[in-house]
Structures are given as structure tokens and as C-alpha cells.
Design a protein around this motif. Structure first.
Motif, PDB file in Angstrom:
ATOM      1  N   ASP A   1       1.073  -1.027  -0.233  1.00  0.00           N
ATOM      2  CA  ASP A   1      -0.027  -0.144  -0.327  1.00  0.00           C
ATOM      3  C   ASP A   1       0.800   1.475  -0.175  1.00  0.00           C
ATOM      4  N   LEU A   2       1.510   0.873   0.754  1.00  0.00           N
ATOM      5  CA  LEU A   2       2.503   2.494   0.742  1.00  0.00           C
ATOM      6  C   LEU A   2       3.170   2.540  -0.329  1.00  0.00           C
TER       7      LEU A   2
ATOM      8  N   VAL B   1      -0.858   6.254  -5.864  1.00  0.00           N
ATOM      9  CA  VAL B   1      -2.841   5.859  -6.133  1.00  0.00           C
ATOM     10  C   VAL B   1      -2.955   5.485  -4.514  1.00  0.00           C
ATOM     11  N   GLU B   2      -4.260   5.197  -4.412  1.00  0.00           N
ATOM     12  CA  GLU B   2      -4.625   4.437  -3.362  1.00  0.00           C
ATOM     13  C   GLU B   2      -4.368   2.847  -2.986  1.00  0.00           C
ATOM     14  N   GLY B   3      -4.185   2.932  -1.621  1.00  0.00           N
ATOM     15  CA  GLY B   3      -3.677   1.263  -1.445  1.00  0.00           C
ATOM     16  C   GLY B   3      -5.619   0.676  -0.930  1.00  0.00           C
ATOM     17  N   GLN B   4      -5.001  -0.269  -0.637  1.00  0.00           N
ATOM     18  CA  GLN B   4      -6.012  -1.443  -0.046  1.00  0.00           C
ATOM     19  C   GLN B   4      -6.490  -0.837   1.455  1.00  0.00           C
ATOM     20  N   TYR B   5      -5.332  -0.874   2.131  1.00  0.00           N
ATOM     21  CA  TYR B   5      -5.342  -0.415   3.673  1.00  0.00           C
ATOM     22  C   TYR B   5      -5.244   1.465   4.201  1.00  0.00           C
TER      23      TYR B   5
ATOM     24  N   PHE C   1      -4.665  11.630   4.838  1.00  0.00           N
ATOM     25  CA  PHE C   1      -4.571   9.226   4.727  1.00  0.00           C
ATOM     26  C   PHE C   1      -5.618   9.122   5.602  1.00  0.00           C
ATOM     27  N   ARG C   2      -6.109   7.910   5.206  1.00  0.00           N
ATOM     28  CA  ARG C   2      -6.452   7.260   6.985  1.00  0.00           C
ATOM     29  C   ARG C   2      -5.931   5.880   6.800  1.00  0.00           C
ATOM     30  N   ILE C   3      -5.103   5.426   7.631  1.00  0.00           N
ATOM     31  CA  ILE C   3      -4.728   3.810   7.162  1.00  0.00           C
ATOM     32  C   ILE C   3      -6.092   3.082   8.413  1.00  0.00           C
ATOM     33  N   ASP C   4      -6.343   1.879   7.716  1.00  0.00           N
ATOM     34  CA  ASP C   4      -7.047   1.145   8.818  1.00  0.00           C
ATOM     35  C   ASP C   4      -6.696   0.656  10.382  1.00  0.00           C
TER      36      ASP C   4
ATOM     37  N   LEU D   1       5.151  12.161   2.892  1.00  0.00           N
ATOM     38  CA  LEU D   1       6.031  12.182   1.713  1.00  0.00           C
ATOM     39  C   LEU D   1       4.934  11.941   0.699  1.00  0.00           C
ATOM     40  N   ALA D   2       4.299  11.035   0.887  1.00  0.00           N
ATOM     41  CA  ALA D   2       3.549  11.025  -0.265  1.00  0.00           C
ATOM     42  C   ALA D   2       2.445  12.603  -0.550  1.00  0.00           C
ATOM     43  N   ALA D   3       1.994  12.325   0.063  1.00  0.00           N
ATOM     44  CA  ALA D   3       1.669  14.077   0.218  1.00  0.00           C
ATOM     45  C   ALA D   3       2.214  14.610  -0.419  1.00  0.00           C
ATOM     46  N   HIS D   4       3.156  15.244   0.215  1.00  0.00           N
ATOM     47  CA  HIS D   4       4.508  16.123   0.021  1.00  0.00           C
ATOM     48  C   HIS D   4       4.690  15.610  -1.708  1.00  0.00           C
ATOM     49  N   ARG D   5       4.262  14.789  -2.426  1.00  0.00           N
ATOM     50  CA  ARG D   5       4.424  14.198  -3.770  1.00  0.00           C
ATOM     51  C   ARG D   5       3.618  14.570  -4.502  1.00  0.00           C
ATOM     52  N   SER D   6       1.901  14.339  -3.936  1.00  0.00           N
ATOM     53  CA  SER D   6       1.031  15.058  -4.541  1.00  0.00           C
ATOM     54  C   SER D   6       1.348  16.526  -4.862  1.00  0.00           C
ATOM     55  N   VAL D   7       1.871  17.375  -4.112  1.00  0.00           N
ATOM     56  CA  VAL D   7       1.241  18.301  -3.843  1.00  0.00           C
ATOM     57  C   VAL D   7       2.364  19.096  -5.325  1.00  0.00           C
TER      58      VAL D   7
END
Length: 112
Positions: A26-27, A34-38, A59-62, A79-85
């Protein structure tokens, strides 16, 4: 046994080793945009308004994930949030590439 890709239901119901594999997959997905499963992207009330402000996704983690793995994922998700920006900036609605300043034009060209 089930593989992490075939798992359904809360991740906390899986053995720890399978949880680790699933959350790492997922990470990797989230780091690729891309959104993960969890790991899910929290929906924003007004996505267009957020995009115009280049707001980072949340992001929301299960919640059933093992606490140590949840902490690890929580450390990587910024890091994923910064990548998105950065990608919002590169793909932004600043008009044609020729209308951009030379620094932004060079940055966008090097990242695409």
C-alpha cells in the motif's frame, strides 16, 4: 494461506507478517499516487478548491493495523502527501507551458 493481495476485510485480522507485506504494498502504491487497499485518501469536501490551493491529501490507515506498522506508515505518508503537492504544481492549471516562468518551466520539464 492467503497472499496480501487477496486479503479482504480489516487488516488486523491477518497475521502480522501478512499485515507487513500488505501495508508495504500500500505504501508503494500511495507513493506512486494510487490509493491502497488499507491506506485511503480522505475525501475533500471541495476537491477543486483544495487543488487550486495545492492542498496535500490526508491519508487514513485502517485502524485495525498493528500499532507498530501503523506508526511506520504514518512516518512515510507525509512523503506521499508532498509528492502529491509537487505533482499538482507540475500539472497545475497555469496555462500553456510557454506562459510559465523559466524556472517553473524547467522544473516541470525535469519532473515529467
Amino acid at each position: 494461506t492467503r497472499s496480501a493481495g487477496q486479503a479482504t476485510g480489516p487488516i488486523g485480522n491477518l497475521p502480522l507478517r501478512v499485515q507487513e507485506t500488505a501495508i508495504m504494498q500500500d505504501l508503494i502504491h500511495v507513493l506512486q499516487g494510487v490509493e491502497g487497499q488499507y491506506i485511503k485518501v480522505e475525501t475533500l469536501k471541495d476537491r477543486l478548491e483544495a487543488r487550486s490551493r495545492m492542498e496535500a491529501p490526508r491519508f487514513r490507515i485502517d485502524a485495525s493495523l498493528d500499532p507498530s506498522l501503523s506508526e511506520l506508515a504514518g512516518r512515510v505518508l507525509p512523503l506521499a502527501a508532498h509528492r502529491s503537492v509537487v505533482w499538482q504544481y507540475v500539472e497545475g492549471d497555469g496555462g500553456p507551458l510557454s506562459a510559465l516562468g523559466p524556472v517553473r518551466q524547467a522544473l516541470c520539464a525535469s519532473l515529467t
